[in-house]
Design an enzyme around this catalytic site. Sequence first.
Site, mmCIF file in Angstrom:
data_model
loop_
_atom_site.group_PDB
_atom_site.id
_atom_site.type_symbol
_atom_site.label_atom_id
_atom_site.label_comp_id
_atom_site.label_asym_id
_atom_site.label_seq_id
_atom_site.Cartn_x
_atom_site.Cartn_y
_atom_site.Cartn_z
ATOM 1 N N CYS A 46 0.834 -1.214 0.000
ATOM 2 C CA CYS A 46 0.000 0.000 0.000
ATOM 3 C C CYS A 46 0.861 1.253 0.000
ATOM 4 O O CYS A 46 0.543 2.241 -0.673
ATOM 5 C CB CYS A 46 -0.914 0.035 1.226
ATOM 6 S SG CYS A 46 -2.046 -1.352 1.310
HETATM 7 C C1 BEZ Z 1 0.494 -4.681 1.816
HETATM 8 O O1 BEZ Z 1 0.061 -3.586 1.551
HETATM 9 O O2 BEZ Z 1 1.663 -4.967 1.660
HETATM 10 C C2 BEZ Z 1 -0.432 -5.755 2.338
HETATM 11 C C3 BEZ Z 1 -1.569 -5.425 3.035
HETATM 12 C C4 BEZ Z 1 -2.382 -6.427 3.522
HETATM 13 C C5 BEZ Z 1 -2.049 -7.749 3.289
HETATM 14 C C6 BEZ Z 1 -0.915 -8.078 2.561
HETATM 15 C C7 BEZ Z 1 -0.096 -7.062 2.077
#
Ligand code: BEZ
Length: 221
Positions: A46
């Site tokens: 994210c």
């Molecule tokens: C991420 O943004 O890296 C992420 C968020 C939730 C689950 C897996 C990855």
Amino acid sequence: MPGLTIGDTVPNLELDSTHGRIRIHDFIGDGYVIIFSHPADFTPVCTTEMAAMAGYAQEFKKRGVKLLGISCDDVASHKEWIKDIEAYKPGTNLTYPILADPDRSAIKQLNMVDPDEKDAQGVNLPSRTLHIVGPDRTVKLSFLYPACTGRNMDEVLRAVDSLLTAARHKGKVATPANWKPGDRVVIGPSVSDEEARKLFPDGFETADLPSKKGYLRFTKV
Ligand code: BEZ
């Protein structure tokens, strides 16, 4: 896919954001808006997506398209996270608002829930959904990615350019596979050859295919 999809009107939710209270229909105004969700603040993929989107903000602005992020934490958390996002990519200035949805009610109405991804309390997180919403407040195009796959902002921009091209030509043209701005477009099936000659005075080219149906016609716009 249940819930909000292409052609549906985006609900007129009123939510807190990093830019204050936002009512979605007012935010849309009479332009295009990209509403994009993220599983959670302070997560790796994210963070890279948020920074990437900030890097493309000027390109979207040139096309009259506004950005609106959403993540299921509160505004105070978002504001702290923005410091990380900007530090991750020096020179990044995150200028678009991020909506807060701590009780996860908005993501349900926006069809952004990931059934497989849950937080430590077992509550479903948002997927990486992205809706491109038109001036008429309806969804024109959606991406639906799982948490493990970060989105490609070149593709988001390409999709915007395709939608704007089709809209400019009142749905009479569409963009073929792997199209990029400047490439030829195809003439839609509802347009007869006679109408196409009037609409595209520089002409069009019909692919010579075994069926001889003449349905694959390319033109420059
Ligand atoms: C991420 O943004 O890296 C992420 C968020 C939730 C689950 C897996 C990855």
